[in-house]
Design a protein around this motif. Sequence first.
Motif, PDB file in Angstrom:
ATOM      1  N   SER A 146     -10.109  -8.178   9.316  1.00 18.44           N
ATOM      2  CA  SER A 146      -9.368  -9.436   9.437  1.00 18.44           C
ATOM      3  C   SER A 146      -7.867  -9.171   9.389  1.00 18.44           C
ATOM      4  CB  SER A 146      -9.739 -10.383   8.286  1.00 18.44           C
ATOM      5  OG  SER A 146      -8.860 -11.493   8.287  1.00 18.44           O
ATOM      6  N   TRP A 147      -7.115  -9.937  10.151  1.00 20.41           N
ATOM      7  CA  TRP A 147      -5.662  -9.790  10.106  1.00 20.41           C
ATOM      8  C   TRP A 147      -5.140 -10.109   8.718  1.00 20.41           C
ATOM      9  CZ3 TRP A 147      -2.334 -13.979   9.173  1.00 20.41           C
ATOM     10  CH2 TRP A 147      -2.929 -15.235   9.154  1.00 20.41           C
ATOM     11  N   ARG A 148      -5.928 -10.853   7.932  1.00 21.80           N
ATOM     12  CA  ARG A 148      -5.478 -11.196   6.586  1.00 21.80           C
ATOM     13  C   ARG A 148      -5.530  -9.990   5.649  1.00 21.80           C
ATOM     14  NH1 ARG A 148      -4.843 -16.624   6.251  1.00 21.80           N
ATOM     15  NH2 ARG A 148      -6.125 -17.983   7.535  1.00 21.80           N
ATOM     16  N   ASN A 149      -6.221  -8.928   6.049  1.00 17.78           N
ATOM     17  CA  ASN A 149      -6.341  -7.711   5.228  1.00 17.78           C
ATOM     18  C   ASN A 149      -5.123  -6.804   5.312  1.00 17.78           C
ATOM     19  OD1 ASN A 149      -8.851  -7.813   4.022  1.00 17.78           O
ATOM     20  ND2 ASN A 149      -9.927  -6.895   5.774  1.00 17.78           N
ATOM     21  N   ILE A 150      -4.245  -7.035   6.269  1.00 23.78           N
ATOM     22  CA  ILE A 150      -3.143  -6.083   6.485  1.00 23.78           C
ATOM     23  C   ILE A 150      -2.126  -6.206   5.351  1.00 23.78           C
ATOM     24  CG2 ILE A 150      -1.286  -5.375   8.056  1.00 23.78           C
ATOM     25  CD1 ILE A 150      -2.929  -6.500  10.366  1.00 23.78           C
ATOM     26  N   PRO A 151      -1.881  -5.094   4.618  1.00 26.40           N
ATOM     27  CA  PRO A 151      -0.892  -5.174   3.531  1.00 26.40           C
ATOM     28  C   PRO A 151       0.465  -5.650   4.050  1.00 26.40           C
ATOM     29  CG  PRO A 151      -2.114  -3.113   3.417  1.00 26.40           C
ATOM     30  CD  PRO A 151      -2.502  -3.772   4.705  1.00 26.40           C
ATOM     31  N   LEU A 152       1.218  -6.370   3.213  1.00 27.34           N
ATOM     32  CA  LEU A 152       2.525  -6.881   3.640  1.00 27.34           C
ATOM     33  C   LEU A 152       3.500  -5.736   3.875  1.00 27.34           C
ATOM     34  CD1 LEU A 152       2.994  -9.914   1.208  1.00 27.34           C
ATOM     35  CD2 LEU A 152       2.122  -9.915   3.556  1.00 27.34           C
ATOM     36  N   VAL A 153       3.364  -4.682   3.076  1.00 27.39           N
ATOM     37  CA  VAL A 153       4.291  -3.547   3.161  1.00 27.39           C
ATOM     38  C   VAL A 153       3.488  -2.265   2.953  1.00 27.39           C
ATOM     39  CG1 VAL A 153       6.319  -2.454   2.099  1.00 27.39           C
ATOM     40  CG2 VAL A 153       6.159  -4.956   2.155  1.00 27.39           C
ATOM     41  N   SER A 154       3.839  -1.216   3.710  1.00 26.19           N
ATOM     42  CA  SER A 154       3.237   0.089   3.425  1.00 26.19           C
ATOM     43  C   SER A 154       4.328   1.124   3.183  1.00 26.19           C
ATOM     44  CB  SER A 154       2.330   0.536   4.578  1.00 26.19           C
ATOM     45  OG  SER A 154       3.093   1.054   5.651  1.00 26.19           O
ATOM     46  N   PHE A 155       3.997   2.102   2.353  1.00 27.95           N
ATOM     47  CA  PHE A 155       4.901   3.235   2.103  1.00 27.95           C
ATOM     48  C   PHE A 155       4.188   4.505   2.529  1.00 27.95           C
ATOM     49  CE2 PHE A 155       6.945   0.113  -0.478  1.00 27.95           C
ATOM     50  CZ  PHE A 155       8.285   0.493  -0.515  1.00 27.95           C
ATOM     51  N   ALA A 162       0.849  -1.202   0.000  1.00 29.87           N
ATOM     52  CA  ALA A 162       0.000   0.000   0.000  1.00 29.87           C
ATOM     53  C   ALA A 162       0.880   1.245   0.000  1.00 29.87           C
ATOM     54  CB  ALA A 162      -0.913  -0.005   1.218  1.00 29.87           C
ATOM     55  N   VAL A 163       0.711   2.079  -1.024  1.00 34.97           N
ATOM     56  CA  VAL A 163       1.419   3.365  -1.098  1.00 34.97           C
ATOM     57  C   VAL A 163       0.409   4.437  -0.683  1.00 34.97           C
ATOM     58  CG1 VAL A 163       2.610   5.002  -2.599  1.00 34.97           C
ATOM     59  CG2 VAL A 163       2.813   2.528  -3.022  1.00 34.97           C
ATOM     60  N   ASN A 164       0.671   5.040   0.460  1.00 33.88           N
ATOM     61  CA  ASN A 164      -0.343   5.927   1.029  1.00 33.88           C
ATOM     62  C   ASN A 164      -0.111   7.384   0.629  1.00 33.88           C
ATOM     63  OD1 ASN A 164      -2.603   6.291   2.634  1.00 33.88           O
ATOM     64  ND2 ASN A 164      -1.349   6.977   4.364  1.00 33.88           N
ATOM     65  N   THR A 165      -1.184   8.080   0.247  1.00 34.25           N
ATOM     66  CA  THR A 165      -1.018   9.479  -0.188  1.00 34.25           C
ATOM     67  C   THR A 165      -1.883  10.460   0.600  1.00 34.25           C
ATOM     68  OG1 THR A 165      -2.727   9.298  -1.898  1.00 34.25           O
ATOM     69  CG2 THR A 165      -0.470   8.725  -2.558  1.00 34.25           C
ATOM     70  N   THR A 166      -2.578   9.990   1.636  1.00 32.85           N
ATOM     71  CA  THR A 166      -3.313  10.917   2.515  1.00 32.85           C
ATOM     72  C   THR A 166      -2.951  10.589   3.972  1.00 32.85           C
ATOM     73  OG1 THR A 166      -5.267   9.486   2.820  1.00 32.85           O
ATOM     74  CG2 THR A 166      -5.322  11.005   0.952  1.00 32.85           C
ATOM     75  N   ALA A 167      -3.110  11.578   4.854  1.00 29.50           N
ATOM     76  CA  ALA A 167      -2.827  11.335   6.294  1.00 29.50           C
ATOM     77  C   ALA A 167      -4.026  11.781   7.130  1.00 29.50           C
ATOM     78  CB  ALA A 167      -1.575  12.136   6.718  1.00 29.50           C
ATOM     79  N   GLY A 168      -4.839  10.873   7.563  1.00 27.59           N
ATOM     80  CA  GLY A 168      -5.274   9.764   6.820  1.00 27.59           C
ATOM     81  C   GLY A 168      -5.933   8.677   7.684  1.00 27.59           C
ATOM     82  N   THR A 169      -6.348   7.766   6.877  1.00 27.69           N
ATOM     83  CA  THR A 169      -7.205   6.683   7.368  1.00 27.69           C
ATOM     84  C   THR A 169      -6.444   5.604   8.128  1.00 27.69           C
ATOM     85  OG1 THR A 169      -6.921   5.313   5.403  1.00 27.69           O
ATOM     86  CG2 THR A 169      -8.664   6.961   5.324  1.00 27.69           C
ATOM     87  N   GLY A 170      -5.150   5.454   7.812  1.00 29.97           N
ATOM     88  CA  GLY A 170      -4.389   4.352   8.400  1.00 29.97           C
ATOM     89  C   GLY A 170      -4.634   3.044   7.671  1.00 29.97           C
ATOM     90  N   SER A 171      -5.467   3.052   6.643  1.00 28.42           N
ATOM     91  CA  SER A 171      -5.839   1.796   5.969  1.00 28.42           C
ATOM     92  C   SER A 171      -4.626   1.040   5.436  1.00 28.42           C
ATOM     93  CB  SER A 171      -6.823   2.081   4.834  1.00 28.42           C
ATOM     94  OG  SER A 171      -7.125   0.902   4.142  1.00 28.42           O
ATOM     95  N   GLU A 172      -3.543   1.770   5.148  1.00 31.96           N
ATOM     96  CA  GLU A 172      -2.348   1.093   4.606  1.00 31.96           C
ATOM     97  C   GLU A 172      -1.759   0.099   5.603  1.00 31.96           C
ATOM     98  OE1 GLU A 172      -2.472   4.108   5.697  1.00 31.96           O
ATOM     99  OE2 GLU A 172      -0.659   4.620   6.820  1.00 31.96           O
ATOM    100  N   LEU A 173      -2.152   0.193   6.877  1.00 31.80           N
ATOM    101  CA  LEU A 173      -1.619  -0.763   7.851  1.00 31.80           C
ATOM    102  C   LEU A 173      -2.682  -1.343   8.785  1.00 31.80           C
ATOM    103  CD1 LEU A 173      -1.452   1.369  10.386  1.00 31.80           C
ATOM    104  CD2 LEU A 173       0.813   1.831   9.477  1.00 31.80           C
ATOM    105  N   THR A 174      -3.948  -1.172   8.440  1.00 31.91           N
ATOM    106  CA  THR A 174      -4.993  -1.727   9.308  1.00 31.91           C
ATOM    107  C   THR A 174      -5.579  -3.020   8.743  1.00 31.91           C
ATOM    108  OG1 THR A 174      -6.859  -0.604   8.259  1.00 31.91           O
ATOM    109  CG2 THR A 174      -5.688   0.596  10.003  1.00 31.91           C
ATOM    110  N   ARG A 175      -6.368  -3.677   9.595  1.00 29.42           N
ATOM    111  CA  ARG A 175      -7.022  -4.936   9.179  1.00 29.42           C
ATOM    112  C   ARG A 175      -8.448  -4.694   8.674  1.00 29.42           C
ATOM    113  NH1 ARG A 175      -9.301  -7.822  14.522  1.00 29.42           N
ATOM    114  NH2 ARG A 175      -9.577  -5.985  15.793  1.00 29.42           N
ATOM    115  N   HIS A 176      -8.784  -3.426   8.408  1.00 29.04           N
ATOM    116  CA  HIS A 176     -10.146  -3.078   7.993  1.00 29.04           C
ATOM    117  C   HIS A 176     -10.229  -2.832   6.481  1.00 29.04           C
ATOM    118  CE1 HIS A 176      -9.647  -2.072  12.180  1.00 29.04           C
ATOM    119  NE2 HIS A 176     -10.962  -2.001  12.353  1.00 29.04           N
ATOM    120  N   ALA A 177     -11.322  -3.260   5.883  1.00 23.16           N
ATOM    121  CA  ALA A 177     -11.659  -2.861   4.513  1.00 23.16           C
ATOM    122  C   ALA A 177     -13.081  -2.322   4.573  1.00 23.16           C
ATOM    123  CB  ALA A 177     -11.575  -4.046   3.564  1.00 23.16           C
TER     124      ALA A 177
END
Length: 389
Positions: free
Chosen positions: A169-178, A139-154
């Motif tokens: 779900s813990w399975r939703n967490i991106p492997l890497v965030s920028f 996940a490449v994040n461009t707003t600050a923000g939702t935190g979605s780039e590192l959360t388990r929520h969709a």
Amino acid sequence: MTERSYDFLMPSVNFFGPNVIGKIGERAKMLGMKKPVLVTDKFLEGLKGGAVEQTIASLNEAGVDYVIYNGVEPNPKIHNIQEVKDLYEKEHADSLITIGGGSAHDTGKGAGIILTNGSDITKLAGIETLDHALPPMIAVNTTAGTGSELTRHAVITNEKTHLKFVVVSWRNIPLVSFNDPTLMLDVPKALTAATGMDAFVQSIEPYVSVDHNPITDSQCIEAIQLIEGSLREAVANGHNLKARTEMVEAEMLAGMAFNNANLGYVHAMAHQLGGQYDAPHGVCCALLLPYVERYNLIADPQRFAELAEFMGENTDGLSTRDAAELAIKGMKQLSDDVGIPQTIKDIGAKPEDFELMAENALKDGNAASNPRVGTKEDIVKIFQAAYDG
Ligand code: NAD
């Protein structure tokens, strides 16, 4: 001390700081990505020198192929995630790179969910409902923000019912965030304000949540202090790199906090406004915050008094109740200072919808962690108060 036990989720790898985006190609290669779908929108795709252009340059350098989906919409809909899935399968892609704010990340997560967990995502709404891993995702994040780039929520909107629902779900967490603050220097004022207020709400709600713990408390406190110290500056002068950097740190801290301590009625109700009127999520949250927290205050005045202190209010010599009131006042003041509209009337809310929205808010996954247990009538009154202003 009461006995505590909880599982604490941490995102895996997070690149933070100016120009870290240049490392994405190398990291995609390390993850074995051969052909990711870049999930973004037309505006960000066309932005000169922006996140999409820089991601592509870095992927090219690393020799990683890609295909672009540029149809992300704010408050992403089921048809968006279906379109990403169709493209992924047609192009024989093997991974996802989301580029944008919460809407891009949630579109990527939603597509990943239906690629590996079954095609009807509405059946997967709720907590820890996923049995299978998503495809590898950055996940490449461009707003600050939702935190979605590192959360388990969709968070996805059903365009037929206008209901926004959450798959947690813990399975939703991106492997890497920028999180590269240089990608945020040109975010317009209104978007900076709305996304910053979302991060603020995401550091207030976990602090008063029934699921809070000492680890999430420390994340909330630091996030609140960073936001109080930098959101106004980031709105006033977008090119203030220090303010942008601190806002990214704050939104990451808030994301980690609510990933574990959960949220409350502000988010449960904001999802109704977002689903019904397609209004910007951060604005919905900011408009509801003081009214929900005024309602919540009697559940734990001490914690609200503490919030006032973290927000920089002078609570010397005040009773707990008076200090707690200052926190509510401070929330509205921050919202006003950054130019959020005054009432939910301004985003198209209609009183005739409040009953149904209140009913659905109580069913939202975020309602269970609210510190005060409310009835439908209570929620209707809060909507009405946020409407009257
Ligand atoms: P967004 O992703 O909806 O983006 C809003 C607009 O900002 C878009 O038009 C986009 O093109 C533009 N934009 C994005 N980055 C930009 C940049 N750097 N410069 C200029 N314009 C830019 O906004 P958001 O507030 O980040 O995301 C909101 C969504 O995230 C909502 O659907 C909300 O429910 C969801 N959300 C998800 C989580 C989670 O943990 N999954 C948490 C909170 C909110």
